[in-house]
Scaffold this motif. Structure first.
Motif, mmCIF file in Angstrom:
data_model
loop_
_atom_site.group_PDB
_atom_site.id
_atom_site.type_symbol
_atom_site.label_atom_id
_atom_site.label_comp_id
_atom_site.label_asym_id
_atom_site.label_seq_id
_atom_site.Cartn_x
_atom_site.Cartn_y
_atom_site.Cartn_z
ATOM 1 N N ALA A 1 0.844 -1.201 0.000
ATOM 2 C CA ALA A 1 0.000 0.000 0.000
ATOM 3 C C ALA A 1 0.874 1.244 0.000
ATOM 4 C CB ALA A 1 -0.925 0.000 1.213
ATOM 5 N N GLU A 2 0.350 2.311 -0.584
ATOM 6 C CA GLU A 2 1.095 3.571 -0.630
ATOM 7 C C GLU A 2 0.117 4.750 -0.580
ATOM 8 O OE1 GLU A 2 4.476 5.870 -3.351
ATOM 9 O OE2 GLU A 2 3.565 4.000 -4.046
ATOM 10 N N PRO A 3 0.355 5.718 0.321
ATOM 11 C CA PRO A 3 -0.500 6.917 0.371
ATOM 12 C C PRO A 3 -0.233 7.822 -0.832
ATOM 13 C CG PRO A 3 0.725 6.585 2.433
ATOM 14 C CD PRO A 3 1.334 5.688 1.407
ATOM 15 N N LEU A 4 -1.289 8.462 -1.322
ATOM 16 C CA LEU A 4 -1.180 9.354 -2.478
ATOM 17 C C LEU A 4 -1.917 10.659 -2.198
ATOM 18 C CD1 LEU A 4 -1.970 6.853 -5.403
ATOM 19 C CD2 LEU A 4 0.296 7.640 -4.678
ATOM 20 N N ALA A 5 -1.416 11.727 -2.783
ATOM 21 C CA ALA A 5 -2.099 13.014 -2.697
ATOM 22 C C ALA A 5 -3.125 13.154 -3.831
ATOM 23 C CB ALA A 5 -1.088 14.158 -2.758
ATOM 24 N N ARG A 6 -2.816 12.529 -4.981
ATOM 25 C CA ARG A 6 -3.722 12.573 -6.134
ATOM 26 C C ARG A 6 -3.812 11.194 -6.775
ATOM 27 N NH1 ARG A 6 -2.317 16.231 -10.577
ATOM 28 N NH2 ARG A 6 -0.175 15.512 -10.221
ATOM 29 N N ILE A 7 -4.986 10.905 -7.323
ATOM 30 C CA ILE A 7 -5.176 9.637 -8.036
ATOM 31 C C ILE A 7 -4.982 9.905 -9.519
ATOM 32 C CG2 ILE A 7 -6.730 7.721 -8.481
ATOM 33 C CD1 ILE A 7 -8.237 8.421 -5.977
ATOM 34 N N THR A 8 -3.862 9.476 -10.059
ATOM 35 C CA THR A 8 -3.583 9.640 -11.483
ATOM 36 C C THR A 8 -3.046 8.334 -12.047
ATOM 37 O OG1 THR A 8 -1.300 10.368 -11.109
ATOM 38 C CG2 THR A 8 -3.006 12.077 -11.129
#
Length: 586
Positions: free
Chosen positions: A413-420
């Motif tokens: 798993a990895e946290p993201l600021a934007r889904i692209t």
């Protein structure tokens, strides 16, 4: 040290040493402010400069007394109880260097108040170099030990260290190894009390304790003998084990221990016969009592206090998982521990856990047909999904991309600021392909970031089968959905109201999941991946059999054997998973 904003767009700090009224420059620090930081208030810029300096020259702060000179009341502002946002985070970080250590030594003060206006005062001097956080933990240990020796059953502890109170209370994660050992010792001592509560108070309300700590750290021999005084020669956390194992003379192990160790049986013939029969299943190794198990060769026997510590660590420790009673009992056995009332104790523990009751599973969806999906070999088939929206964390992180292997149930798993699509492709490459090789297929939903043309081309070039679930049948990616639920539920139980701290807590959640046996395979994802189970903190605090009898050369031989047997372990897990799914489908 002189700190302050050197201009509208920069910070600076200068560390100097005063020698015969002369200032000798030691270190100079400067940093350009980011766009958002330029809008900070002046006092915030000053505190930020101090934080940057403490990080850059941490050894100086830990090893020497540092006096900060400024035109602003930084000290008074950081001690205000109503700080919010970044100021409270900086205050907690800087509190490590704000304690009872000084150039003449370090000490701690404890005041124990009881009913009928009874008061005991204890001043402690450390005969070793202690950091401020270490001094706070030593003081807490000394206070708990004093209360335990006096037979106190209900205890409320007040401390002016925000970091220590939150770490002991479980709100903050303890990352430094030394403080982790202190935390384990605190957890063990608090188990002796019927009720224990720790509370943070402002420094102004803790003036008497500060006076005692300064009295202990600056006194000369022969002075101030009107209060209880004590010296600690070495750090308490340097002991090799948290527990002194003297519990065999009492409790459920007493008769078995006496018979195996000294050949002594109870006078009653019936009881003596029972002890003889029961003792056949026990043995003594490394001066510890072990039970011969069925799933595990030897299980270390624990008394009530040791069992309480093991349950605490397994359920809500660093590698803890807020699982159900049976799953918790399975983890206890798998970690190599035993006591007669394991199942009922685990059930009672889970029922008393506030987080488990508050965020427990509520099954509201109707039953549907099981869609069985099998992976041919480990890391051959992955499921991916996006968990959103989460509370905004540092760095504007509010999304979580999750990937799970269908065979081992291993989660990345990895946290993201934007889904692209670019972020999804980067996650696939870095977290899956570079670590576990090229998978045969990846199952994802029909979100636009997953069906992007560039991402599809990326998978095609690598020969990866791109499986997209339909809107009518999203359950075909149920493995990833289940992983999302596990992560989200555990984060809720761990964080409570501190929802913005989910990013630093995520690695601990994944570690706990990877070391928890799964219902379908009856194995941990860690063992199916690496062939052996990982060493976890509870085996350090309460040494397990493999830690007590550790031999480097023998350990290497056993690891190689486990690697030779891993194919059989995986095949058994595959058969078990298929049987479980066939049973659920009926």
């Amino acid at each position: 040290m002189n700190v302050g904003p050197s201009a509208d767009n920069a910070l600076s700090a200068a560390l100097v040493q005063e020698n015969d009224k002369k200032q000798i420059p030691i270190y100079f620090i400067s940093r350009v402010l980011q766009d958002t930081e330029k809008r900070y208030q002046t006092i915030e810029k000053l505190v930020l400069a101090l934080v940057v300096a403490s990080r850059r020259i941490r050894p100086y702060f830990q090893g020497h007394q540092v006096i900060v000179k400024s035109d602003y009341p930084i000290k008074q502002i950081l001690r205000k109880p109503n700080l919010v946002g970044r100021m409270i985070a900086w205050s907690v970080e800087l509190s490590e260097y704000d304690g009872s250590s000084n150039v003449k030594g370090s000490g701690a003060g404890i005041i124990l108040e009881g009913p009928n206006d009874v008061m005991l005062e204890l001043a402690i001097k450390f005969n070793f170099k202690a950091t401020n956080n270490q001094a706070e933990y030593e003081a807490l240990l000394a206070g708990l030990t004093l209360a335990k020796d006096l037979g106190v059953r209900r205890l409320k502890c007040c401390s002016d260290s925000k970091l220590i109170t939150e770490q002991v209370g479980g709100t903050y994660q303890t990352k430094e190894p030394q403080l982790q050992r202190y935390n384990l010792m605190i957890s063990h001592l608090t188990s002796f009390f019927d009720a224990f509560q720790i509370e943070h108070i402002p420094r102004a309300q803790n003036a008497r304790d500060d006076l005692l700590s300064k009295l202990a750290s600056t006194k000369r021999p022969g002075q101030h003998r009107t209060i209880i005084q004590e010296k600690i020669a070495a750090p308490s956390c340097q002991v090799t084990a948290v527990f002194a194992n003297s519990s065999y003379q009492q409790g459920w192990m007493a008769d078995i221990w006496k018979y195996l160790k000294h050949g002594i049986l109870p006078d009653n013939k019936v009881e003596a016969s029972k002890v003889k029969n029961k003792s056949c299943n026990f043995t003594i190794e490394a001066d510890e009592l072990f039970k011969r198990g069925f799933s595990m060769p030897l299980l270390k026997c624990l008394d009530t206090d040791q069992a309480k510590y093991v349950m605490d660590e397994i359920h809500r420790g660093i590698c803890g998982m807020h699982s159900g009673a049976r799953s918790m009992a399975v983890r206890v056995i798998r970690d190599g521990y035993y006591w007669p009332t394991m199942r009922s104790d685990c059930k009672a523990y889970v029922q008393k856990c506030e987080a488990c009751q508050k965020f427990g599973n509520l099954h509201q969806l109707p039953a549907t047909a099981l869609h069985s999906m099998q992976s041919a070999w480990p890391f051959a088939w992955w499921g991916m999904d996006i968990l959103d929206p989460l509370p905004i964390a540092k760095g504007q992180l509010k999304f979580l991309i999750v990937g799970i292997d269908y065979f081992t149930k291993w989660i990345e798993a990895e946290p993201l600021a934007r889904i692209t699509a670019t972020n999804v492709q980067r996650f696939t490459w870095k977290k899956i392909i570079c670590r576990y090789g090229l998978p045969q297929a990846i199952t994802i939903d029909n979100g636009k970031q997953f069906v992007d043309k560039n991402y599809e081309q990326f998978l095609t070039q690598l020969g990866i089968n791109h499986k997209v679930t339909s809107v009518e049948h999203p359950q075909t990616n149920g493995q990833a959905e289940a992983a999302n639920k596990v992560i989200l539920r555990e984060l809720k139980k761990r964080l409570g109201s501190s929802k913005g701290e989910w990013v630093p807590e995520l690695p601990s959640v994944l570690w706990a999941y990877h070391y928890t046996p799964q219902t379908t395979t009856q194995e941990t994802p860690y063992r199916l991946t690496y062939g052996s189970d990982a060493m976890i903190p509870v085996e350090v605090g309460e040494p397990s059999h493999r830690r007590l009898t550790f031999d480097e050369s023998h350990n290497e031989v056993q690891l190689n054997i486990n690697l030779n047997l891993i194919e059989e372990t995986r095949e058994c897990a595959r058969v078990q998973e298929e049987a479980c799914k066939l049973q659920a489908a009926r």
